[in-house]
Scaffold this motif. Structure first.
Motif, PDB file in Angstrom:
ATOM      1  N   ILE A   1     -14.927  36.114   9.591  1.00 53.75           N
ATOM      2  CA  ILE A   1     -15.765  37.244   9.185  1.00 53.75           C
ATOM      3  C   ILE A   1     -16.684  36.881   8.030  1.00 53.75           C
ATOM      4  CG2 ILE A   1     -15.648  39.460   7.984  1.00 53.75           C
ATOM      5  CD1 ILE A   1     -13.286  40.192   9.710  1.00 53.75           C
TER       6      ILE A   1
ATOM      7  N   PHE B   1      -6.579  43.081  -2.226  1.00 52.37           N
ATOM      8  CA  PHE B   1      -7.094  42.118  -1.256  1.00 52.37           C
ATOM      9  C   PHE B   1      -7.446  40.795  -1.928  1.00 52.37           C
ATOM     10  CE2 PHE B   1     -10.907  40.266   0.684  1.00 52.37           C
ATOM     11  CZ  PHE B   1     -10.376  39.889   1.909  1.00 52.37           C
ATOM     12  N   GLN B   2      -8.136  40.896  -3.042  1.00 57.55           N
ATOM     13  CA  GLN B   2      -8.569  39.668  -3.719  1.00 57.55           C
ATOM     14  C   GLN B   2      -7.385  38.871  -4.244  1.00 57.55           C
ATOM     15  OE1 GLN B   2     -12.151  38.964  -6.665  1.00 57.55           O
ATOM     16  NE2 GLN B   2     -10.359  39.632  -7.808  1.00 57.55           N
TER      17      GLN B   2
ATOM     18  N   ALA C   1      -9.623  46.726  -3.158  1.00 55.83           N
ATOM     19  CA  ALA C   1     -10.219  45.394  -3.357  1.00 55.83           C
ATOM     20  C   ALA C   1      -9.370  44.507  -4.274  1.00 55.83           C
ATOM     21  CB  ALA C   1     -11.648  45.523  -3.881  1.00 55.83           C
ATOM     22  N   PRO C   2      -8.834  45.045  -5.375  1.00 56.87           N
ATOM     23  CA  PRO C   2      -8.014  44.166  -6.229  1.00 56.87           C
ATOM     24  C   PRO C   2      -6.821  43.591  -5.472  1.00 56.87           C
ATOM     25  CG  PRO C   2      -8.652  46.126  -7.433  1.00 56.87           C
ATOM     26  CD  PRO C   2      -9.076  46.352  -6.018  1.00 56.87           C
TER      27      PRO C   2
ATOM     28  N   ALA D   1     -13.179  42.840  -8.404  1.00 53.93           N
ATOM     29  CA  ALA D   1     -12.780  42.716  -6.996  1.00 53.93           C
ATOM     30  C   ALA D   1     -13.629  43.572  -6.056  1.00 53.93           C
ATOM     31  CB  ALA D   1     -11.297  43.026  -6.839  1.00 53.93           C
ATOM     32  N   PRO D   2     -13.939  44.816  -6.433  1.00 54.46           N
ATOM     33  CA  PRO D   2     -14.773  45.605  -5.516  1.00 54.46           C
ATOM     34  C   PRO D   2     -16.116  44.938  -5.244  1.00 54.46           C
ATOM     35  CG  PRO D   2     -13.721  47.033  -7.107  1.00 54.46           C
ATOM     36  CD  PRO D   2     -13.440  45.621  -7.556  1.00 54.46           C
TER      37      PRO D   2
ATOM     38  N   ALA E   1     -18.848  40.373  10.977  1.00 54.03           N
ATOM     39  CA  ALA E   1     -18.550  41.248   9.842  1.00 54.03           C
ATOM     40  C   ALA E   1     -18.919  42.685  10.183  1.00 54.03           C
ATOM     41  CB  ALA E   1     -19.311  40.775   8.601  1.00 54.03           C
TER      42      ALA E   1
ATOM     43  N   GLU F   1     -12.689  51.161  -2.661  1.00 58.71           N
ATOM     44  CA  GLU F   1     -12.852  49.779  -3.124  1.00 58.71           C
ATOM     45  C   GLU F   1     -12.013  49.518  -4.373  1.00 58.71           C
ATOM     46  OE1 GLU F   1     -17.405  48.726  -1.577  1.00 58.71           O
ATOM     47  OE2 GLU F   1     -17.018  49.220  -3.680  1.00 58.71           O
ATOM     48  N   VAL F   2     -12.070  50.436  -5.300  1.00 58.91           N
ATOM     49  CA  VAL F   2     -11.311  50.244  -6.539  1.00 58.91           C
ATOM     50  C   VAL F   2      -9.808  50.191  -6.235  1.00 58.91           C
ATOM     51  CG1 VAL F   2     -10.642  51.338  -8.728  1.00 58.91           C
ATOM     52  CG2 VAL F   2     -13.053  51.244  -8.054  1.00 58.91           C
TER      53      VAL F   2
ATOM     54  N   LEU G   1     -18.457  39.827   0.047  1.00 60.48           N
ATOM     55  CA  LEU G   1     -17.847  38.951   1.038  1.00 60.48           C
ATOM     56  C   LEU G   1     -17.933  39.536   2.437  1.00 60.48           C
ATOM     57  CD1 LEU G   1     -16.263  36.311   1.443  1.00 60.48           C
ATOM     58  CD2 LEU G   1     -14.150  37.619   1.157  1.00 60.48           C
ATOM     59  N   TYR G   2     -17.656  40.812   2.562  1.00 62.41           N
ATOM     60  CA  TYR G   2     -17.655  41.439   3.876  1.00 62.41           C
ATOM     61  C   TYR G   2     -18.929  42.218   4.129  1.00 62.41           C
ATOM     62  CZ  TYR G   2     -12.798  40.255   4.912  1.00 62.41           C
ATOM     63  OH  TYR G   2     -11.637  39.596   5.196  1.00 62.41           O
TER      64      TYR G   2
ATOM     65  N   ARG H   1     -16.408  45.856  10.437  1.00 64.02           N
ATOM     66  CA  ARG H   1     -16.532  47.108   9.688  1.00 64.02           C
ATOM     67  C   ARG H   1     -16.503  48.308  10.629  1.00 64.02           C
ATOM     68  NH1 ARG H   1     -20.501  44.157   7.230  1.00 64.02           N
ATOM     69  NH2 ARG H   1     -22.064  45.424   8.311  1.00 64.02           N
TER      70      ARG H   1
ATOM     71  N   PHE I   1     -16.824  41.742  -5.437  1.00 64.14           N
ATOM     72  CA  PHE I   1     -16.584  40.550  -4.631  1.00 64.14           C
ATOM     73  C   PHE I   1     -16.351  40.907  -3.166  1.00 64.14           C
ATOM     74  CE2 PHE I   1     -13.372  37.736  -2.737  1.00 64.14           C
ATOM     75  CZ  PHE I   1     -14.107  36.563  -2.694  1.00 64.14           C
ATOM     76  N   GLN I   2     -15.538  41.931  -2.937  1.00 60.89           N
ATOM     77  CA  GLN I   2     -15.211  42.283  -1.564  1.00 60.89           C
ATOM     78  C   GLN I   2     -16.421  42.836  -0.825  1.00 60.89           C
ATOM     79  OE1 GLN I   2     -11.435  44.459   0.221  1.00 60.89           O
ATOM     80  NE2 GLN I   2     -12.913  45.937  -0.541  1.00 60.89           N
ATOM     81  N   ARG I   3     -17.212  43.649  -1.521  1.00 67.71           N
ATOM     82  CA  ARG I   3     -18.401  44.211  -0.897  1.00 67.71           C
ATOM     83  C   ARG I   3     -19.362  43.092  -0.506  1.00 67.71           C
ATOM     84  NH1 ARG I   3     -21.999  49.461  -2.643  1.00 67.71           N
ATOM     85  NH2 ARG I   3     -19.996  50.484  -2.234  1.00 67.71           N
TER      86      ARG I   3
END
Lengths: 209, 209, 209, 209
Positions: A118, A171-172, A168-169, B168-169, A125, A164-165, B175-176, A129, B171-173
């Motif tokens: 992805i 996931f990262q 995302a942490p 992280a948010p 990607a 995301e907040v 990356l994907y 989504r 970065f994730q936004r």
DNA sequence: GATTAATCGAGACGGTACGTCGTGTCTTTTA
DNA sequence: TAAAAGACACGACGTACCGTCTCGATTAATC
């Protein structure tokens, strides 16, 4: 009858399709990702390579389809989050479950493989989504909206940002192996998110002075 | 006085090493990542393949070293964040700059390539955290500690968590490709983070004076 | 009715096979033997390396097959030696022709290449003897037997030995460049051989009639 | 004064030279010939590669020198053939010994390796003839001349041709594995040669009339 | 006996070819 | 007529040697 083009070969089609996706999942789950090759999938599925190329444009697409099929099997069934009225409790439940998932080695390999594809393929990607992320996100947002109505979350909050907040942490940290994934960590993410998007007290007239 | 490790017979060594890293950077920046092959790197650098294999165990490691060398060139110089006393302003400045970076196509390709390698290689991930991520994180945490002392941030906050919620948010936004990377987005991440880790009210009067 | 070995799906197969053998012959004939590499053959033949490795286990085998194919093209056609009734004249004719052959530079390179492979590979030597040497030797021995019946050669002579005495000196002189290869030399070998294996006088009356 | 180029380092020179030749012989004798590489020789001899290249232009030359050194050690000592007055007996003795030699596996490997190099290198072939073949051939021819004087061999015979007829069949049979190398075979070669070059009957009074 | 310069061992270097693997296309045979 | 089986052209892989090139560490001859 066979409405479609060919005189009903759809049985064979479907059987080989399932064999391919199953073989892909099996390979991803058990081998190092470099061993997941089109040739290996074809061999494992007892299928010609052309049968794979006829349907998917790249290995990425096959891997993705293999995962997608998994979630579609689970389709229709509740993608809804629990809603006990207690946002914090509900979110912690969900986040702890997510942490559990990422801890499973087979799942880890699968998602990691998918991630690699992805992250380097725009089209994939986008499909990710649309087909995988969005439905889940909508379910989560539905729960958040319920919380907004209940006065447990800032009504002006951008729910995509909230998600995301929240996620995302986690996931990262998983992706880069940045630290342990524990229930406590899940909880602290929920706490931080709820503090960040707590309802504004003075939503009324709110004269500070 | 050339202290250093080896008793400098390293002229040739060093020249070829630099040629390899430079060629790698050039290829990563200009080509699609599949074209970044060991053979292409060797050809571009005017070097035998063995000279690469003698130093690095995999393409991943070369790509990583290429990036690492970049940041080591910038060594010694300030990795410190601005500290004007206004945490929010300082963080927004930094986050907006980060957003800018991720918007640059060459940087995008480089990081995406690196990400693919790191996410599937434990050892590389560890090296990444130690050599690249940690120093930057420490600089950021220094600024956050300063803010804690200034009463702008919860003194009990887990600074690693703060950084994750902040970065992280984004970065994730990226990356994907989950949405646009804008200055406004950067600001909203800072805002959310500061709300999440604002100083607790019941810190009492806490007037130092 | 295409009997033959495989059930003819061999159109492509055969084309690439011929291309490989032709390319091999061309390279052997025109370049120094170190330049005859599998990669060069593949490139010249417009063929993947794997297509060569799929069929032959080594470069030796390819070179050998290339030469073998030559002689099989000339198959069926007369491998018989002239038989005018005059053994000495017939042998001198044949030996002079052989001397001519070895004088041709292209032939020289080809045989020299083949020699290098055969001399260091038992299996190849065996195949050489069976497929190339034997048929020729049988034709020569047929002529010698005819001479025995005509009372021009010792009836008890070991014909393999006769052939060796006749040909080996020529071959060795050529292989080690031990002297000039001339018609006179060819003649003197025939003379020596005929003396060595002349009919024993006391063979009795032995009148055929 | 040091006539030669360098200030006499000949001690070290000689030691490394011997080490190289010994290592070469050892490798040729014990391994398959592809394993006899310059690197292997250098490693085995405990010598830098450059020390080899400084002295010899190619692997062929080293292998040849290794064999040459062997025969030079045996130098000075009798290279003369036995001369009991009975040519047939003497030749059979020598030929049987030669057959024995070729039967020794270590010798076989050594000569086969050498053959491969000589057959494809003009310069080496010339050196071989001069330094190795010729001295032996001269010794053999001396014996043959003695036989001519004794009336056991045609006085007009070309002795080079005699040697070829005697030895080439044996060599070829060995090289191409064309048949068993036995004492009987050795004898039959001697017999055939002596018949081919027997003294002419009219060698007596030789009255032309 | 210390200095100097050649030579050595060690092994890295830029290359070429190796033999293997996977790609995506194309062809033949089977059902 | 679509599928399996697998050959094909291609290109990268990682390895082995090639012959050249530094790099100190011996040497042995000269001061």
């Amino acid at each position: 009858m066979s409405s479609e083009k060919g005189p009903d070969h759809s049985r064979r089609k479907e059987r080989s399709r399932q064999a391919i996706l199953a073989a892909t999942r099996a390979l991803v789950a058990e081998e190092t990702y470099e061993k997941v090759t089109i040739e290996a999938i074809a061999a494992r599925a007892g299928v010609g390579k052309q049968t794979i190329y006829r349907r998917w444009p790249s290995k990425s697409a096959v891997v993705f389809a293999a995962l997608l099929a998994l979630s579609e099997d689970a389709d229709g069934q509740s993608v809804a989050l629990p809603d006990t009225g207690d946002l914090e409790a509900d979110l912690k439940l969900v986040m702890r479950a997510t942490v559990e998932e990422f801890t499973d080695p087979a799942f880890d390999r699968l998602i990691r493989a998918l991630n690699a594809e992805i992250a380097n393929d725009d089209a994939l990607a986008a499909e990710y989504r649309e087909k995988l992320a969005r439905p889940l996100d909508e379910a989560k947002k539905a729960r958040l909206r319920s919380a907004q109505r209940a006065g447990q979350l800032d009504v002006d909050a951008d729910l995509d940002l909230v998600l995301e907040v929240l996620y995302a942490p986690l996931f990262q940290r998983w992706l880069y192996r940045g630290g342990p994934l524990t229930a406590a960590y899940a909880d602290s993410l929920v706490d931080a998110t709820l503090r960040a998007f707590a309802p504004r007290k003075e939503s009324g007239p709110t004269p500070p002075a």
